[in-house]
Design an enzyme around this catalytic site. Structure first.
Site, PDB file in Angstrom:
ATOM      1  N   PRO A 281      44.453  35.298  44.409  1.00 44.56           N
ATOM      2  CA  PRO A 281      44.565  33.948  45.409  1.00 44.56           C
ATOM      3  C   PRO A 281      42.754  34.299  45.989  1.00 44.56           C
ATOM      4  O   PRO A 281      42.501  35.463  46.211  1.00 44.56           O
ATOM      5  CB  PRO A 281      45.348  34.038  46.429  1.00 44.56           C
ATOM      6  CG  PRO A 281      45.899  35.405  46.279  1.00 44.56           C
ATOM      7  CD  PRO A 281      45.804  35.882  44.929  1.00 44.56           C
TER       8      PRO A 281
ATOM      9  N   ASN B 175      37.204  48.265  42.605  1.00 50.21           N
ATOM     10  CA  ASN B 175      35.899  48.018  42.686  1.00 50.21           C
ATOM     11  C   ASN B 175      35.463  49.510  43.702  1.00 50.21           C
ATOM     12  O   ASN B 175      36.124  50.240  44.017  1.00 50.21           O
ATOM     13  CB  ASN B 175      35.430  46.748  43.384  1.00 50.21           C
ATOM     14  CG  ASN B 175      36.095  46.556  44.556  1.00 50.21           C
ATOM     15  OD1 ASN B 175      35.804  47.262  45.816  1.00 50.21           O
ATOM     16  ND2 ASN B 175      36.808  45.465  44.612  1.00 50.21           N
TER      17      ASN B 175
END
Length: 425
Positions: A307, A212
């Protein structure tokens, strides 16, 4: 007039860079705050500003030669070193950083500083390529590891014509750091703070990955602010566009799984967790061991959830026994719509103490820039809405809220609509 530095002796070393002229303003500010300022200069510094100028501003003789002993009853550089409450080098050239890091003593400034036992504050100034040179980076890290505090150079037009990082911090910023070091206890002294920063890298094959736009700047600013407030800081960092701050323990990771492991391993020993990293929500189900070759056929990439590190931290805390260490947890929420709604939902679901939220589409609040516009939420709602500020200033305000919330007698006392004094990108 408030004179917070009254009775404090500051030893100021001025070295030979064009920014030496700013020492005049620095001396004037410090004297105005009540400090007793003793200036020593390298030979190079005297080519940019005269000793007489600084002598006039400080009302004390300026030392330029270690062999110029004017008082037979003392050894000047030892006497000045012993008297200092704080030693400051501004500007500090690459040459002086090398001397200090390696224990050289061949002029008045380096010889005196080798004898100083007081805290040391360094404000470097040099060409951007010099600042980034591995030798300079090593010297800065070596000095930081020994406990030196840095006021890092700013970014802008340099005297050499380059535009980049290397210009001396403004005198008021250096004065602010001096006042912070000399006045009062550190609000986070004795606290262990864990900060995550940057983005994660999820490999598709050896040459491709998912990531990102996180630059790491917000998390780094928080780590620096925690360090300056006396905390012992561990910075778990993924992909970042800038160098991490000095004086913190840096743990480099790449993927979300690596970041989770690094965080959970250290969680039992920390007092505060600031989860400013932008962790990828998904990763490829399979990572190719060799480069995937292009073909004419469409490619379907199967992704599986990573996670949720923040939620796992919150659940870990909630499951702790009564009386066990309970870290104060701050999460970040980078949103594009319904910022408050999503922030409060995230706060509750992930069992955070505070959420720092922003609209990354707003001007001045996106990824990769030096400013941010955030709102801080707690269980009772809005705690504080900050205007457009530098990420450094945003970090300072967040750490001030943490300091209030983690006082031994205060508990988690941050309430909604706190008075202002002024997702991790």
């Amino acid at each position: 007039m408030n004179k917070p530095l009254h009775g404090k002796t500051i030893l100021l070393g001025v070295t030979g860079g064009i920014a030496a002229y700013k020492a005049a303003t620095l001396c004037s500010r410090l004297v105005g705050l009540g400090a007793n300022v003793r200036v020593m200069m390298t030979k190079g510094a005297t080519q940019f500003i005269t000793p007489l100028t600084l002598q006039t501003l400080t009302r004390h003789p300026v030392a330029t030669d270690v062999f110029d002993e004017r008082d037979a009853s003392i050894v000047q550089h030892i006497d000045w070193a012993d008297a200092a409450d704080l030693a400051v080098v501004a500007p500090a050239t690459a040459n002086m950083l090398s001397k200090l890091a390696n224990g050289l003593a061949d002029d008045m400034v380096s010889t005196t500083l080798l004898a100083v036992t007081a805290p040391l504050l360094i404000a470097p100034a040099m060409n951007v390529h010099m600042w980034e040179h591995p030798a300079v980076v090593d010297n800065v890290n070596k000095l930081a590891a020994r406990g030196a505090t840095f006021v890092e150079p700013g970014t802008g037009q340099l005297a050499c014509g380059y535009v980049g990082k290397g210009r001396l911090a403004e005198p008021d910023e250096i004065v602010g750091a001096i006042v912070a070091m000399l006045t009062g206890p550190k609000p986070l002294a004795g606290k262990r703070v864990l900060v995550t920063a940057g983005g994660t890298v999820e490999r598709i094959d050896p040459v491709r990955y998912i990531t990102n736009d996180s630059s790491g700047k917000m998390g780094f600013a928080i780590a620096e602010a925690a360090r300056d407030r006396g905390a012992q800081v561990t910075l778990v960092v993924g992909k970042a566009d800038v160098e991490p701050p000095n004086g913190v323990d840096v743990v480099a990771v790449r993927s979300a799984l690596e970041m989770r492991e690094a965080v959970m391993e250290r969680l039992p020993d920390v007092d505060v967790v600031v989860k400013a990293a932008a962790v990828a929500d998904y990763r490829p189900a399979r990572q190719a061991t060799e480069k995937m070759k292009k073909s004419a056929e469409a490619l379907t990439l199967e992704l599986v959830p990573n996670p949720d590190i923040l939620q796992e931290i919150g659940e870990w805390k909630a499951a702790r026994e009564v009386g066990a260490r309970q870290p104060f947890i701050i999460g970040f929420a980078a949103e594009t719509t319904d910022v408050e709604k999503h922030a409060l939902d995230k706060l509750k679901r992930k069992k955070c103490d505070l959420i720092v939220a922003n609209d990354v589409t707003a001007e001045g609040a996106g990824f990769g820039i030096d400013t941010n516009v955030v709102s801080v939420y707690g269980p009772a709602g809005l705690v504080e809405k900050l205007p457009l500020l530098s990420k450094k200033d945003v970090a300072g305000r967040i750490l001030d809220l943490i300091a209030v919330s983690t006082r031994p007698t205060g508990g988690n006392k941050v309430t909604s609509d706190a008075t202002a004094s002024g997702g991790g990108q």
